[in-house]
Design a protein around this motif. Sequence first.
Motif, mmCIF file in Angstrom:
data_model
loop_
_atom_site.group_PDB
_atom_site.id
_atom_site.type_symbol
_atom_site.label_atom_id
_atom_site.label_comp_id
_atom_site.label_asym_id
_atom_site.label_seq_id
_atom_site.Cartn_x
_atom_site.Cartn_y
_atom_site.Cartn_z
ATOM 1 N N ARG A 102 1.225 -0.921 -0.002
ATOM 2 C CA ARG A 102 0.213 0.100 0.128
ATOM 3 C C ARG A 102 0.821 1.295 -0.124
ATOM 4 O O ARG A 102 2.308 1.144 0.358
ATOM 5 C CB ARG A 102 -1.512 0.355 1.336
ATOM 6 C CG ARG A 102 -0.153 0.649 2.334
ATOM 7 C CD ARG A 102 -1.166 0.220 3.534
ATOM 8 N NE ARG A 102 -0.371 0.539 4.651
ATOM 9 C CZ ARG A 102 -0.901 2.130 5.227
ATOM 10 N NH1 ARG A 102 -2.200 2.647 4.795
ATOM 11 N NH2 ARG A 102 -0.628 2.632 6.180
ATOM 12 N N ALA A 103 0.292 2.536 -0.516
ATOM 13 C CA ALA A 103 1.013 3.881 -0.603
ATOM 14 C C ALA A 103 0.046 4.641 -0.145
ATOM 15 O O ALA A 103 -1.362 4.593 -0.499
ATOM 16 C CB ALA A 103 1.865 4.074 -1.095
ATOM 17 N N GLY A 126 -3.915 -6.311 -2.792
ATOM 18 C CA GLY A 126 -4.648 -6.724 -1.764
ATOM 19 C C GLY A 126 -4.509 -8.815 -2.618
ATOM 20 O O GLY A 126 -5.141 -8.612 -3.808
ATOM 21 N N TYR A 127 -4.436 -9.155 -2.116
ATOM 22 C CA TYR A 127 -4.335 -10.916 -2.310
ATOM 23 C C TYR A 127 -5.501 -11.433 -1.685
ATOM 24 O O TYR A 127 -5.152 -11.922 -0.155
ATOM 25 C CB TYR A 127 -3.310 -11.026 -2.691
ATOM 26 C CG TYR A 127 -2.319 -12.197 -2.723
ATOM 27 C CD1 TYR A 127 -3.117 -13.642 -3.261
ATOM 28 C CD2 TYR A 127 -2.132 -13.115 -1.145
ATOM 29 C CE1 TYR A 127 -2.850 -14.988 -3.030
ATOM 30 C CE2 TYR A 127 -2.038 -14.463 -0.928
ATOM 31 C CZ TYR A 127 -2.109 -15.416 -2.101
ATOM 32 O OH TYR A 127 -2.394 -16.885 -1.938
ATOM 33 N N LYS A 128 -6.025 -12.895 -1.659
ATOM 34 C CA LYS A 128 -6.697 -13.928 -1.213
ATOM 35 C C LYS A 128 -6.444 -15.360 -1.845
ATOM 36 O O LYS A 128 -6.666 -15.106 -2.868
ATOM 37 C CB LYS A 128 -7.860 -13.484 -0.684
ATOM 38 C CG LYS A 128 -8.478 -14.837 0.162
ATOM 39 C CD LYS A 128 -9.745 -14.353 0.804
ATOM 40 C CE LYS A 128 -10.876 -14.211 -0.723
ATOM 41 N NZ LYS A 128 -12.534 -14.163 -0.037
ATOM 42 N N ASP A 165 -7.617 -3.802 -6.040
ATOM 43 C CA ASP A 165 -6.751 -3.101 -6.326
ATOM 44 C C ASP A 165 -7.500 -1.994 -5.635
ATOM 45 O O ASP A 165 -8.955 -1.514 -6.540
ATOM 46 C CB ASP A 165 -6.130 -2.312 -7.323
ATOM 47 C CG ASP A 165 -5.361 -2.969 -8.407
ATOM 48 O OD1 ASP A 165 -3.681 -3.572 -6.970
ATOM 49 O OD2 ASP A 165 -5.426 -3.476 -9.326
ATOM 50 N N ALA A 166 -7.014 -1.371 -4.764
ATOM 51 C CA ALA A 166 -8.545 -0.476 -3.747
ATOM 52 C C ALA A 166 -8.184 0.872 -3.688
ATOM 53 O O ALA A 166 -6.995 1.453 -3.681
ATOM 54 C CB ALA A 166 -8.533 -0.678 -2.565
ATOM 55 N N TYR A 189 -12.556 0.299 -5.856
ATOM 56 C CA TYR A 189 -12.376 -1.613 -5.802
ATOM 57 C C TYR A 189 -12.362 -2.233 -7.234
ATOM 58 O O TYR A 189 -13.381 -2.208 -7.488
ATOM 59 C CB TYR A 189 -12.784 -2.583 -4.709
ATOM 60 C CG TYR A 189 -12.890 -2.044 -3.015
ATOM 61 C CD1 TYR A 189 -11.972 -0.687 -2.969
ATOM 62 C CD2 TYR A 189 -13.305 -1.899 -2.301
ATOM 63 C CE1 TYR A 189 -11.713 -0.629 -1.522
ATOM 64 C CE2 TYR A 189 -13.986 -1.573 -0.539
ATOM 65 C CZ TYR A 189 -12.412 -1.155 -0.381
ATOM 66 O OH TYR A 189 -12.687 -0.445 0.692
ATOM 67 N N LYS A 190 -11.800 -2.395 -7.424
ATOM 68 C CA LYS A 190 -11.497 -3.172 -8.515
ATOM 69 C C LYS A 190 -10.509 -4.480 -8.093
ATOM 70 O O LYS A 190 -9.249 -4.472 -7.729
ATOM 71 C CB LYS A 190 -9.533 -2.426 -9.770
ATOM 72 C CG LYS A 190 -10.468 -2.818 -11.091
ATOM 73 C CD LYS A 190 -9.279 -2.494 -11.882
ATOM 74 C CE LYS A 190 -9.124 -2.628 -13.220
ATOM 75 N NZ LYS A 190 -8.040 -2.480 -14.003
ATOM 76 N N TYR A 191 -11.762 -5.515 -8.731
ATOM 77 C CA TYR A 191 -11.192 -6.926 -8.211
ATOM 78 C C TYR A 191 -10.831 -7.846 -9.570
ATOM 79 O O TYR A 191 -11.446 -8.120 -10.781
ATOM 80 C CB TYR A 191 -12.650 -7.628 -7.762
ATOM 81 C CG TYR A 191 -12.883 -7.203 -5.953
ATOM 82 C CD1 TYR A 191 -12.186 -7.341 -5.017
ATOM 83 C CD2 TYR A 191 -14.202 -6.536 -6.331
ATOM 84 C CE1 TYR A 191 -12.687 -7.538 -3.690
ATOM 85 C CE2 TYR A 191 -13.892 -5.933 -4.634
ATOM 86 C CZ TYR A 191 -14.064 -6.512 -4.171
ATOM 87 O OH TYR A 191 -13.939 -6.119 -2.430
ATOM 88 N N LYS A 192 -10.339 -8.866 -9.643
ATOM 89 C CA LYS A 192 -9.408 -9.659 -10.059
ATOM 90 C C LYS A 192 -9.695 -11.223 -9.785
ATOM 91 O O LYS A 192 -9.887 -11.384 -8.688
ATOM 92 C CB LYS A 192 -8.161 -9.667 -10.940
ATOM 93 C CG LYS A 192 -8.189 -10.532 -12.227
ATOM 94 C CD LYS A 192 -6.622 -10.860 -12.071
ATOM 95 C CE LYS A 192 -6.159 -11.352 -12.772
ATOM 96 N NZ LYS A 192 -4.617 -11.433 -13.664
#
Length: 197
Positions: A102-103, A126-128, A165-166, A189-192
């Motif tokens: 994070r920044a 982030g990652y799960k 990506d938040a 929030y951009k999810y993949k």
Amino acid sequence: PNTLGSTFVGLGCAYIDPNSLSQIDGQGHNYFRSQNPYRLHSWAMFGEVYYQLTPDVKLTGGLRFTDDSKSFDEFPSWTLDIGKGYPQLGTIDQEWREFTGRANITWAPKLDFTDQSLFYASYAHGYKGGGANPPGVIPIINAGVYVNSPSNQTHPLTFEPEFNDAFELGTKNTLFDGQMTLNGDVFFYKYKNYQIS
């Protein structure tokens, strides 16, 4: 066939558990049983740094490395299949290694119309970890008819990790000698590979 079995043409008998639902022996083929244990080993290392760019502007940066490994035992439901019990078909081994972080930047100006104000902007990745779905029903052929579980078509055996990506912008303010707080925040929030259970 005896009283504990039902006959499939050319296949033999399926074991029918004679016990009530509260006392099943776990070996019957007259109900759907899902037992899918897995082992998870995870470790991570992370760090964060802060830098005071100016008296009222502060920078924050963080980085994390995660190593996840999962071992998943495949126990599909043998509903209405011949014999008894739930033999294991195999093991699925999965591993992921990911960097996340994070920044963040904050600005705390001195404003005439507030007691204290803070404005901030941040980005985080982030990652799960992924995993394995429970297998469906073992396919059988009964009187020449191929029988399969719909979940075998709609739910793949494994699924990929999820990423996010938040982005965030916000402000926090205190006014009127601490009698009023005014905060606001917007985020995206951009999810993949977003996982829905």
